[in-house]
Design an enzyme around this catalytic site. Structure first.
Site, PDB file in Angstrom:
ATOM      1  N   ASP A   1      -9.422  -5.243  -4.991  1.00 38.36           N
ATOM      2  CA  ASP A   1      -8.587  -4.311  -4.238  1.00 38.36           C
ATOM      3  C   ASP A   1      -9.157  -2.894  -4.245  1.00 38.36           C
ATOM      4  OD1 ASP A   1      -6.321  -3.123  -3.026  1.00 38.36           O
ATOM      5  OD2 ASP A   1      -4.956  -4.375  -4.184  1.00 38.36           O
TER       6      ASP A   1
ATOM      7  N   SER B   1       0.842  -1.191   0.000  1.00 40.06           N
ATOM      8  CA  SER B   1       0.000   0.000   0.000  1.00 40.06           C
ATOM      9  C   SER B   1       0.889   1.258   0.000  1.00 40.06           C
ATOM     10  CB  SER B   1      -0.960  -0.057   1.187  1.00 40.06           C
ATOM     11  OG  SER B   1      -2.032   0.827   1.036  1.00 40.06           O
TER      12      SER B   1
ATOM     13  N   HIS C   1      -7.327  -6.137  -0.690  1.00 42.93           N
ATOM     14  CA  HIS C   1      -6.111  -5.351  -0.462  1.00 42.93           C
ATOM     15  C   HIS C   1      -5.009  -6.115   0.268  1.00 42.93           C
ATOM     16  CE1 HIS C   1      -4.067  -1.520  -0.509  1.00 42.93           C
ATOM     17  NE2 HIS C   1      -4.001  -1.423   0.813  1.00 42.93           N
TER      18      HIS C   1
END
Length: 299
Positions: free
Chosen positions: A250, A110, A277
């Protein structure tokens, strides 16, 4: 099950400290795999399962970025302090302090992938490979994609979110409940959430200084200092083999992560069909297979 740490501690970072955790032996011949967590303002906890890669021969380093977890907390600092450069400097310092700056691989998840790509674009001599997992290459591009995901939420959810965002009441229970609807579809699809995921989630809100300053009140309402950030122009400068990872469901959509795969010269992209995610939690066996294959290829 998370492997026990071989070492834990802190390293000095100027007048502050950075907490780290090592699994395996950093003196091994294979490069260390350094894990950069998301946020900004989260912690390493939700990524601890990646320590299992040490069993396959790669020592693994987790750390908590400044402002959260076991590292120094600085709730009085403002936006001028919490910069991308600060976290790049912290990463450089950690690599030197652990004596692995000459031989390492980065895995950034991320926000951590954005940070790792910025680091890799400087072409450090000791970097052997890069893994960008579930990361937006451009926040402005990502925000447009998030609007699409928000429009597909159950009736009334996005309207509730936007009402509170406009009113500045994002700390209300109603807003947080609506946030969890989005997160259940696009952040982590497992029910209930694993303990390590909850640990990082609660750490963010125990001290939201960094997250609120750089990101905002939720993953999809980015109004902090990163709202205009992009690493797209940095991607062509990455000169090491790169693995790009994303989930089919995601919150970082395919369009938002695609520039990494298309603009980094030596990159390949793996999409996890059953994941959102956090593929390392949602599809752990396949994730381990993909990561170990990539790490072996670096030899």
């Amino acid at each position: 099950m998370t492997l026990p740490a071989s070492a834990k501690g802190t390293v000095p970072f100027g007048e502050y400290k950075t907490w780290y955790r090592v699994t395996g032996d950093l003196r091994d011949s294979r490069p260390a795999l350094v894990i950069l967590h998301g946020g900004p303002g989260s912690t390493h906890d939700y990524l601890t399962s990646l320590a299992a890669l040490a069993e396959l021969g790669w020592p693994v380093v987790h750390y908590d970025q400044l402002g959260n977890g076991g590292s120094s907390h600085l709730p009085s600092r403002g936006a001028d302090f919490w910069t991308v450069q600060l976290f790049l400097d912290e990463l450089d310092n950690l690599l030197r302090q652990l004596a692995i700056a000459g031989d390492y691989v980065l895995l950034g998840h991320s926000w951590g992938g954005v940070l790792a790509a910025e680091h890799a674009a400087t072409r450090p001599s000791g970097l052997r490979g890069l893994i960008v997992a579930n990361s937006p290459a451009s926040y402005p591009m990502w925000l447009k994609e998030l609007d699409v995901l928000r429009s597909q939420l159950p009736p009334g959810v996005d309207q509730t979110l936007r009402r509170h965002e406009a009113a500045g009441t994002t700390d209300s229970d109603e807003y947080l409940q609506a946030v969890r609807v989005f997160y259940g579809k696009h952040l982590c699809t497992l029910q209930p959430w694993p303990r390590e995921m909850l640990a990082s989630f609660y750490e963010v809100y125990n001290d939201p200084t960094v997250y609120f300053t750089m990101n905002g009140p939720s993953d999809f309402h980015v109004i902090g200092t990163l709202r205009d950030w992009s690493v797209i122009d940095r991607c062509p400068d990455v000169a090491v083999p790169t693995l790009v990872i994303s989930g089919r469901h995601d919150e970082v959509t395919a369009a938002a992560i695609r520039p990494f795969a298309e603009l980094i010269p030596d990159a390949r992209w793996e999409i996890f069909e059953e994941s959102s995610h956090v593929p390392h939690l949602e599809e752990p066996e396949r994730l381990t297979e993909v990561l170990s294959g990539f790490l072996r290829s670096l030899a």
